[in-house]
Design a protein around this motif. Structure first.
Motif, PDB file in Angstrom:
ATOM      1  N   ALA A   1      -4.228  74.827  65.582  1.00 34.22           N
ATOM      2  CA  ALA A   1      -4.597  75.398  64.128  1.00 34.22           C
ATOM      3  C   ALA A   1      -4.147  76.729  64.381  1.00 34.22           C
ATOM      4  CB  ALA A   1      -6.049  75.555  64.019  1.00 34.22           C
ATOM      5  N   GLY A   2      -4.221  77.526  65.409  1.00 33.44           N
ATOM      6  CA  GLY A   2      -3.543  79.064  65.261  1.00 33.44           C
ATOM      7  C   GLY A   2      -1.953  78.988  65.094  1.00 33.44           C
ATOM      8  N   LEU A   3      -1.435  78.012  65.933  1.00 33.87           N
ATOM      9  CA  LEU A   3      -0.122  77.765  65.804  1.00 33.87           C
ATOM     10  C   LEU A   3       0.273  77.697  64.327  1.00 33.87           C
ATOM     11  CD1 LEU A   3       0.551  75.886  68.939  1.00 33.87           C
ATOM     12  CD2 LEU A   3       1.454  77.978  68.539  1.00 33.87           C
ATOM     13  N   ALA A   4      -0.260  76.681  63.468  1.00 33.78           N
ATOM     14  CA  ALA A   4       0.042  76.405  62.409  1.00 33.78           C
ATOM     15  C   ALA A   4      -0.266  77.465  61.432  1.00 33.78           C
ATOM     16  CB  ALA A   4      -0.906  75.331  61.898  1.00 33.78           C
TER      17      ALA A   4
ATOM     18  N   LEU B   1       9.926  93.186  58.758  1.00 31.57           N
ATOM     19  CA  LEU B   1      11.297  92.581  59.093  1.00 31.57           C
ATOM     20  C   LEU B   1      12.026  93.132  60.441  1.00 31.57           C
ATOM     21  CD1 LEU B   1      12.375  91.870  55.724  1.00 31.57           C
ATOM     22  CD2 LEU B   1      11.539  90.311  57.401  1.00 31.57           C
ATOM     23  N   SER B   2      11.251  93.764  61.396  1.00 33.50           N
ATOM     24  CA  SER B   2      11.641  94.413  62.362  1.00 33.50           C
ATOM     25  C   SER B   2      12.140  93.387  63.517  1.00 33.50           C
ATOM     26  CB  SER B   2      10.873  95.749  63.001  1.00 33.50           C
ATOM     27  OG  SER B   2       9.654  95.039  63.481  1.00 33.50           O
ATOM     28  N   PRO B   3      12.998  93.815  64.647  1.00 33.84           N
ATOM     29  CA  PRO B   3      12.897  92.921  65.774  1.00 33.84           C
ATOM     30  C   PRO B   3      11.666  93.102  66.641  1.00 33.84           C
ATOM     31  CG  PRO B   3      14.766  94.253  65.505  1.00 33.84           C
ATOM     32  CD  PRO B   3      14.096  94.565  64.331  1.00 33.84           C
ATOM     33  N   LEU B   4      10.783  94.055  66.563  1.00 35.73           N
ATOM     34  CA  LEU B   4       9.683  94.051  67.290  1.00 35.73           C
ATOM     35  C   LEU B   4       8.550  93.199  66.628  1.00 35.73           C
ATOM     36  CD1 LEU B   4       9.191  97.841  67.783  1.00 35.73           C
ATOM     37  CD2 LEU B   4       9.725  96.286  69.601  1.00 35.73           C
ATOM     38  N   ALA B   5       8.673  93.153  65.486  1.00 33.84           N
ATOM     39  CA  ALA B   5       7.598  92.062  64.534  1.00 33.84           C
ATOM     40  C   ALA B   5       7.956  90.398  65.119  1.00 33.84           C
ATOM     41  CB  ALA B   5       7.661  92.145  63.172  1.00 33.84           C
ATOM     42  N   ALA B   6       9.286  90.332  65.091  1.00 34.48           N
ATOM     43  CA  ALA B   6       9.832  88.834  65.571  1.00 34.48           C
ATOM     44  C   ALA B   6       9.322  88.791  67.143  1.00 34.48           C
ATOM     45  CB  ALA B   6      11.267  88.886  65.322  1.00 34.48           C
ATOM     46  N   ALA B   7       9.503  89.823  67.833  1.00 33.29           N
ATOM     47  CA  ALA B   7       9.092  89.293  69.479  1.00 33.29           C
ATOM     48  C   ALA B   7       7.519  89.520  69.201  1.00 33.29           C
ATOM     49  CB  ALA B   7       9.645  90.768  69.977  1.00 33.29           C
ATOM     50  N   GLU B   8       6.941  90.063  68.839  1.00 33.91           N
ATOM     51  CA  GLU B   8       5.376  89.985  68.497  1.00 33.91           C
ATOM     52  C   GLU B   8       4.970  88.481  68.091  1.00 33.91           C
ATOM     53  OE1 GLU B   8       1.341  90.077  68.997  1.00 33.91           O
ATOM     54  OE2 GLU B   8       2.736  91.415  69.948  1.00 33.91           O
ATOM     55  N   PHE B   9       5.759  87.853  67.089  1.00 31.34           N
ATOM     56  CA  PHE B   9       5.586  86.699  66.720  1.00 31.34           C
ATOM     57  C   PHE B   9       5.868  85.560  67.757  1.00 31.34           C
ATOM     58  CE2 PHE B   9       7.039  82.425  65.274  1.00 31.34           C
ATOM     59  CZ  PHE B   9       6.467  82.206  64.096  1.00 31.34           C
ATOM     60  N   ALA B  10       7.010  85.630  68.769  1.00 28.51           N
ATOM     61  CA  ALA B  10       7.181  84.823  69.575  1.00 28.51           C
ATOM     62  C   ALA B  10       5.977  84.934  70.855  1.00 28.51           C
ATOM     63  CB  ALA B  10       8.747  85.317  70.368  1.00 28.51           C
TER      64      ALA B  10
ATOM     65  N   ARG C   1       2.877  85.607  70.083  1.00 26.08           N
ATOM     66  CA  ARG C   1       1.690  84.938  69.547  1.00 26.08           C
ATOM     67  C   ARG C   1       1.757  83.860  69.842  1.00 26.08           C
ATOM     68  NH1 ARG C   1       0.617  86.915  64.153  1.00 26.08           N
ATOM     69  NH2 ARG C   1      -1.296  85.559  64.340  1.00 26.08           N
ATOM     70  N   PHE C   2       3.032  83.073  69.592  1.00 29.43           N
ATOM     71  CA  PHE C   2       3.279  81.450  69.575  1.00 29.43           C
ATOM     72  C   PHE C   2       3.119  81.154  71.016  1.00 29.43           C
ATOM     73  CE2 PHE C   2       5.624  77.826  69.614  1.00 29.43           C
ATOM     74  CZ  PHE C   2       5.387  77.289  68.746  1.00 29.43           C
ATOM     75  N   ALA C   3       3.574  81.737  71.926  1.00 26.28           N
ATOM     76  CA  ALA C   3       3.387  81.467  73.486  1.00 26.28           C
ATOM     77  C   ALA C   3       2.001  81.724  73.851  1.00 26.28           C
ATOM     78  CB  ALA C   3       4.157  82.486  74.306  1.00 26.28           C
ATOM     79  N   ALA C   4       1.087  82.598  73.343  1.00 32.13           N
ATOM     80  CA  ALA C   4      -0.278  82.774  73.777  1.00 32.13           C
ATOM     81  C   ALA C   4      -1.025  81.608  72.865  1.00 32.13           C
ATOM     82  CB  ALA C   4      -0.692  83.948  73.195  1.00 32.13           C
ATOM     83  N   LEU C   5      -0.724  81.291  72.008  1.00 35.15           N
ATOM     84  CA  LEU C   5      -1.681  80.207  71.085  1.00 35.15           C
ATOM     85  C   LEU C   5      -1.268  78.516  71.792  1.00 35.15           C
ATOM     86  CD1 LEU C   5      -1.254  81.703  67.380  1.00 35.15           C
ATOM     87  CD2 LEU C   5      -3.349  81.352  68.730  1.00 35.15           C
ATOM     88  N   TRP C   6       0.163  78.790  72.159  1.00 37.66           N
ATOM     89  CA  TRP C   6       0.489  77.484  72.818  1.00 37.66           C
ATOM     90  C   TRP C   6      -0.139  77.240  74.029  1.00 37.66           C
ATOM     91  CZ3 TRP C   6       4.761  74.168  71.961  1.00 37.66           C
ATOM     92  CH2 TRP C   6       5.095  73.368  72.748  1.00 37.66           C
ATOM     93  N   GLY C   7      -0.241  78.426  74.903  1.00 38.79           N
ATOM     94  CA  GLY C   7      -1.057  78.180  76.020  1.00 38.79           C
ATOM     95  C   GLY C   7      -2.641  78.045  75.792  1.00 38.79           C
ATOM     96  N   ALA C   8      -3.088  78.292  74.724  1.00 39.78           N
ATOM     97  CA  ALA C   8      -4.604  77.895  74.653  1.00 39.78           C
ATOM     98  C   ALA C   8      -4.812  76.637  73.916  1.00 39.78           C
ATOM     99  CB  ALA C   8      -5.238  79.189  73.722  1.00 39.78           C
ATOM    100  N   ALA C   9      -3.494  76.051  73.603  1.00 34.89           N
ATOM    101  CA  ALA C   9      -3.534  74.630  73.117  1.00 34.89           C
ATOM    102  C   ALA C   9      -4.093  74.775  71.628  1.00 34.89           C
ATOM    103  CB  ALA C   9      -4.281  73.611  74.039  1.00 34.89           C
TER     104      ALA C   9
ATOM    105  N   PRO D   1       8.487  87.524  55.616  1.00 36.47           N
ATOM    106  CA  PRO D   1       7.072  88.399  55.420  1.00 36.47           C
ATOM    107  C   PRO D   1       6.184  87.710  54.619  1.00 36.47           C
ATOM    108  CG  PRO D   1       9.014  89.493  54.347  1.00 36.47           C
ATOM    109  CD  PRO D   1       9.648  88.267  54.881  1.00 36.47           C
ATOM    110  N   SER D   2       5.079  87.756  54.527  1.00 32.44           N
ATOM    111  CA  SER D   2       4.132  87.189  53.511  1.00 32.44           C
ATOM    112  C   SER D   2       2.757  88.078  53.415  1.00 32.44           C
ATOM    113  CB  SER D   2       3.580  85.784  54.080  1.00 32.44           C
ATOM    114  OG  SER D   2       2.579  86.055  55.190  1.00 32.44           O
ATOM    115  N   LEU D   3       1.786  88.036  52.706  1.00 29.97           N
ATOM    116  CA  LEU D   3       0.592  88.637  52.573  1.00 29.97           C
ATOM    117  C   LEU D   3      -0.039  88.619  54.006  1.00 29.97           C
ATOM    118  CD1 LEU D   3      -0.646  87.810  48.929  1.00 29.97           C
ATOM    119  CD2 LEU D   3       0.645  89.801  49.755  1.00 29.97           C
ATOM    120  N   GLU D   4       0.347  87.635  54.718  1.00 20.91           N
ATOM    121  CA  GLU D   4      -0.530  87.386  55.884  1.00 20.91           C
ATOM    122  C   GLU D   4       0.235  87.929  57.176  1.00 20.91           C
ATOM    123  OE1 GLU D   4      -0.188  83.047  55.451  1.00 20.91           O
ATOM    124  OE2 GLU D   4      -2.341  83.094  55.243  1.00 20.91           O
ATOM    125  N   GLY D   5       1.246  88.577  56.923  1.00 21.39           N
ATOM    126  CA  GLY D   5       2.363  89.207  57.981  1.00 21.39           C
ATOM    127  C   GLY D   5       3.356  88.193  57.945  1.00 21.39           C
ATOM    128  N   LEU D   6       4.251  88.366  59.218  1.00 18.55           N
ATOM    129  CA  LEU D   6       5.645  87.653  59.354  1.00 18.55           C
ATOM    130  C   LEU D   6       5.035  86.108  59.629  1.00 18.55           C
ATOM    131  CD1 LEU D   6       8.412  88.149  59.502  1.00 18.55           C
ATOM    132  CD2 LEU D   6       8.019  88.501  61.888  1.00 18.55           C
TER     133      LEU D   6
END
Length: 135
Positions: free
Chosen positions: A28-31, A6-15, A17-25, A117-122
């Motif tokens: 399924a990874g985004l979902a 639940l840290s700001p660093l974890a949220a920034a990493e989420f953002a 990852r979202f951008a990287a998966l978006w760029g790769a179209a 947070p979940s068992l899979e991470g944020l």
């Protein structure tokens, strides 16, 4: 759950990852970044609830109007919620082309996400993607 979940660093990493998966179209990874009952309002206004629906809606966007689009991470704001985080992430959307293949320039995109947070991470409970006026 560990405090780093639940840290700001974890949220920034989420953002990022979202951008990287978006760029790769990679819809399924985004979902997979969503909770199983997570919901998304896409750039084109499609509303999806549940990972399968989120994957389909994002696949439709990334295979259609937003084909070839990339997200560049901009300003990030994180606010603590009880048991979660509110992420406000500004992106620059690039790589858009019209039907004739002409570059449509850069556009702003805002993501507002409730993360838990979940068992899979944020993971995202809710994501809203809103195009921003550049004017």
């Amino acid at each position: 759950m560990i405090p780093e979940d639940l840290s700001p660093l974890a949220a920034a990493e989420f953002a990022r990852r979202f951008a990287a998966l978006w760029g790769a179209a990679d819809s399924a990874g985004l979902a997979a970044l969503f909770l199983s009952d997570g919901e998304c309002l896409t750039v084109t206004g499609a509303e999806a609830i549940g990972r399968a629906a989120v994957a389909k809606a994002l696949s439709d966007d990334l295979g259609g109007l937003l084909r070839g689009a990339r997200l560049v991470t901009g300003k990030t704001r994180v606010r603590n919620l009880t048991g979660g985080l509110l992420l406000s992430q500004r992106y620059v959307l690039t790589g858009l082309v019209d039907a004739q293949g002409q570059d449509l320039g850069r556009h702003g995109l805002m993501m507002s996400a409730v993360l838990a947070p979940s068992l899979e991470g944020l993971r995202a409970l809710s994501v809203v993607l809103v195009p921003l006026d550049q004017g």
